[in-house]
Each structure stands twice: as structure tokens, then as C-alpha cells.
Scaffold this motif. Structure first.
Motif, PDB file in Angstrom:
ATOM      1  N   TYR A 115     -25.826 -17.972 -30.308  1.00 30.64           N
ATOM      2  CA  TYR A 115     -25.476 -17.673 -28.910  1.00 30.64           C
ATOM      3  C   TYR A 115     -26.323 -18.497 -27.944  1.00 30.64           C
ATOM      4  O   TYR A 115     -25.813 -19.019 -26.951  1.00 30.64           O
ATOM      5  CB  TYR A 115     -25.658 -16.179 -28.653  1.00 30.64           C
ATOM      6  CG  TYR A 115     -25.251 -15.733 -27.273  1.00 30.64           C
ATOM      7  CD1 TYR A 115     -23.960 -15.287 -27.018  1.00 30.64           C
ATOM      8  CD2 TYR A 115     -26.164 -15.755 -26.211  1.00 30.64           C
ATOM      9  CE1 TYR A 115     -23.583 -14.879 -25.740  1.00 30.64           C
ATOM     10  CE2 TYR A 115     -25.790 -15.347 -24.947  1.00 30.64           C
ATOM     11  CZ  TYR A 115     -24.509 -14.913 -24.718  1.00 30.64           C
ATOM     12  OH  TYR A 115     -24.137 -14.520 -23.461  1.00 30.64           O
ATOM     13  N   ARG A 157     -22.942  -9.187 -27.943  1.00 29.34           N
ATOM     14  CA  ARG A 157     -23.425 -10.569 -28.089  1.00 29.34           C
ATOM     15  C   ARG A 157     -22.942 -11.170 -29.398  1.00 29.34           C
ATOM     16  O   ARG A 157     -22.503 -12.320 -29.441  1.00 29.34           O
ATOM     17  CB  ARG A 157     -24.957 -10.572 -28.011  1.00 29.34           C
ATOM     18  CG  ARG A 157     -25.592 -11.934 -28.287  1.00 29.34           C
ATOM     19  CD  ARG A 157     -27.091 -11.853 -28.138  1.00 29.34           C
ATOM     20  NE  ARG A 157     -27.746 -13.014 -28.733  1.00 29.34           N
ATOM     21  CZ  ARG A 157     -28.630 -13.780 -28.119  1.00 29.34           C
ATOM     22  NH1 ARG A 157     -28.954 -13.530 -26.872  1.00 29.34           N
ATOM     23  NH2 ARG A 157     -29.196 -14.800 -28.733  1.00 29.34           N
ATOM     24  N   GLU A 175     -20.374 -14.347 -29.780  1.00 25.72           N
ATOM     25  CA  GLU A 175     -20.961 -15.450 -30.537  1.00 25.72           C
ATOM     26  C   GLU A 175     -20.045 -15.844 -31.699  1.00 25.72           C
ATOM     27  O   GLU A 175     -19.780 -17.032 -31.927  1.00 25.72           O
ATOM     28  CB  GLU A 175     -22.340 -15.056 -31.063  1.00 25.72           C
ATOM     29  CG  GLU A 175     -23.007 -16.118 -31.927  1.00 25.72           C
ATOM     30  CD  GLU A 175     -24.312 -15.609 -32.521  1.00 25.72           C
ATOM     31  OE1 GLU A 175     -25.364 -16.226 -32.264  1.00 25.72           O
ATOM     32  OE2 GLU A 175     -24.273 -14.597 -33.259  1.00 25.72           O
ATOM     33  N   GLN A 215     -27.793 -12.002 -22.409  1.00 23.92           N
ATOM     34  CA  GLN A 215     -26.963 -10.927 -22.951  1.00 23.92           C
ATOM     35  C   GLN A 215     -25.636 -10.906 -22.216  1.00 23.92           C
ATOM     36  O   GLN A 215     -25.629 -10.714 -20.991  1.00 23.92           O
ATOM     37  CB  GLN A 215     -27.664  -9.571 -22.818  1.00 23.92           C
ATOM     38  CG  GLN A 215     -28.914  -9.431 -23.675  1.00 23.92           C
ATOM     39  CD  GLN A 215     -28.601  -9.386 -25.164  1.00 23.92           C
ATOM     40  OE1 GLN A 215     -27.493  -9.094 -25.562  1.00 23.92           O
ATOM     41  NE2 GLN A 215     -29.594  -9.712 -25.969  1.00 23.92           N
TER      42      GLN A 215
END
Length: 245
Positions: free
Chosen positions: A76, A161, A165, A242
Motif C-alpha cells: 500500500y 487497507r 491494496e 489509512q
């Protein structure tokens, strides 16, 4: 006659016993099959929650069809926040509010479809991640049911997340091109963390049909779509490290 009846009754009992045993075996086999599927599905969801998936069913299908495979997993933090924001603005603006299913969008899509208008979808990013990661590209009730099942598992075991991702790492962005890094290299000759706001919006704009449209050679429609995405991005909160705070 008595002898014939005895033979007939014996055959009936034999057949009944055989049928009962067969049904018990079938029932036992189905129970084991369902139990095995549940264990494997939960296991793979937990595994892919911490490790990059090596391939997806769609990747395998494309390779069997003769296409090359270009993919390079990026965490990420190694992906431009512009791309994350563009994908959210384009594909699922309520990603941070829902738990896998956007019921408002589903109701609107059903109402629009019943009225005979343009067929609308209401797939969330979580639903698309479930489809891309575990399932095959087909429009059947079985696949939609499995998509809902995996969507529930992903929302249960992953955080937001990890979902976004994974989505931007396994999404198809062109023939043989999967994930943000491969797409950034193929279309703009740079890494995924270097994508500008405009480049990110162009990549998000082609996601509905990446085999038809090109982010580096956008049509007027894609340019307009990318501009709309950028406008949405400007009013979205900056999520930072985030995506959902």
C-alpha cells in the motif's frame, strides 16, 4: 406364487438397502465436500490477508489463452495515494462506510433495471476483490453467490487497507497487465508510487473495460471520465496512510 413373491420381496429389500446405502454415501460425500470448501476458502482468505496471492483464476485463464503475465506486487505504501483515491472515487465512493455491500447502490440499481433503463451494477471494491481473487469471469447465479460469500469473509478477516491494496494489485489493466505497478510501467513508464493525479484518474477511468480502453491513449470518453474522477477526488478527504482513517 409364494416362491415368486419371496423373490420379489427379497429383491425389493435388496434394492431398498442398496438405495439407502447409496443415499447415505452421497449425503456423507456432500457434507465432506461442503466442509472441505469452507475450510479451504477460509484458509485462503486468511493466507491472502498477509501474503500476496501468486496468481488469480483470471490470470491463469488468460495465460492458457496465450497471453503473457505482467504483474509486480506493491505494498500500500508503495502505491501513489492518487491512485487509491482515484479508484475509490471511480469504483466505490462509500467504500469506507459499507461492510462489503452498498445496499443503497443495490436498491438504485434494481430500481433502474426494473424500469427498463440502462443495466446498472452495484459491485463494491470488496466484491470486485472477491471476484478477481477467487472466481472466474462469468455472469451466473453460482458465481454471484460465491462472490457474496467471499465478500463476507474478506470484510470479516481483512481491514480496509488490505482490501484496497489487494484490489489494485490484482485488477486487470490491459492484456496481460495486472496490478498498479505493471500498469504504471506499461502505460506511463514509471513506478506506481510516482503516478500523478491525472495518470491515476486515467488508470481508474479504464477499469470498467481495460481490454478496450488505454490509459496512455485515452479516447474523449475516457478523458471526460477521468476529469469527472478528478473532480470527485478533490472533494474526497485525504486518507493518508489509512484509506479509511
Amino acid at each position: 406364487m409364494k416362491f415368486v413373491r419371496r423373490i420379489r420381496n427379497g429383491l425389493v429389500r435388496l434394492l431398498s438397502g442398496f438405495t439407502g446405502a447409496l443415499l447415505r454415501q452421497i449425503r456423507r460425500g456432500l457434507i465432506l465436500l461442503v466442509a472441505g470448501f469452507l475450510v479451504l476458502s477460509v484458509g485462503f482468505v486468511l493466507l491472502y490477508g498477509v501474503l500476496p496471492p501468486p496468481v488469480t483464476p483470471l490470470m491463469v485463464i488468460r495465460m492458457v489463452e496465450g497471453e503473457e503475465l505482467r504483474k509486480d506486487w506493491r505494498s500500500y505504501d508503495e502505491i501513489s495515494p492518487h491512485l487509491v483515491q482515484a479508484v475509490l472515487a471511480s469504483e466505490d465512493t462509500r467504500f469506507c462506510e459499507h461492510s462489503g455491500f452498498d445496499w443503497n447502490a443495490l436498491r438504485m440499481a434494481v430500481a433502474q433495471n426494473l424500469e427498463g433503463g440502462q443495466t446498472l451494477g452495484a459491485s463494491t471494491i470488496t466484491m470486485q476483490t472477491a471476484k478477481n481473487l477467487f472466481l472466474w469471469p462469468a455472469r451466473t447465479y453460482l458465481r454471484k453467490g460465491l462472490e457474496a460469500y467471499f465478500t463476507i469473509l474478506i470484510e470479516l478477516f481483512w481491514n480496509k487497507r488490505r482490501i484496497i491494496e489487494t484490489y489494485v494489485n490484482v485488477a486487470e489493466w490491459g492484456a496481460g497487465i495486472y496490478g498498479a505497478e505493471a500498469a504504471a510501467q506499461a502505460y506511463f513508464g514509471k513506478s506506481a508510487d510516482e503516478l500523478t493525479r491525472r495518470e491515476a484518474s486515467l488508470l481508474a477511468a479504464v477499469l470498467p473495460n481495460p481490454r478496450r480502453w488505454s490509459a496512455s491513449q485515452p479516447t474523449r470518453y475516457i478523458e471526460r471520465r477521468a476529469a469527472t474522477i478528478r473532480a470527485r477526488m478533490r472533494i474526497m478527504p485525504d486518507r493518508g496512510a489509512q484509506p479509511c482513517g
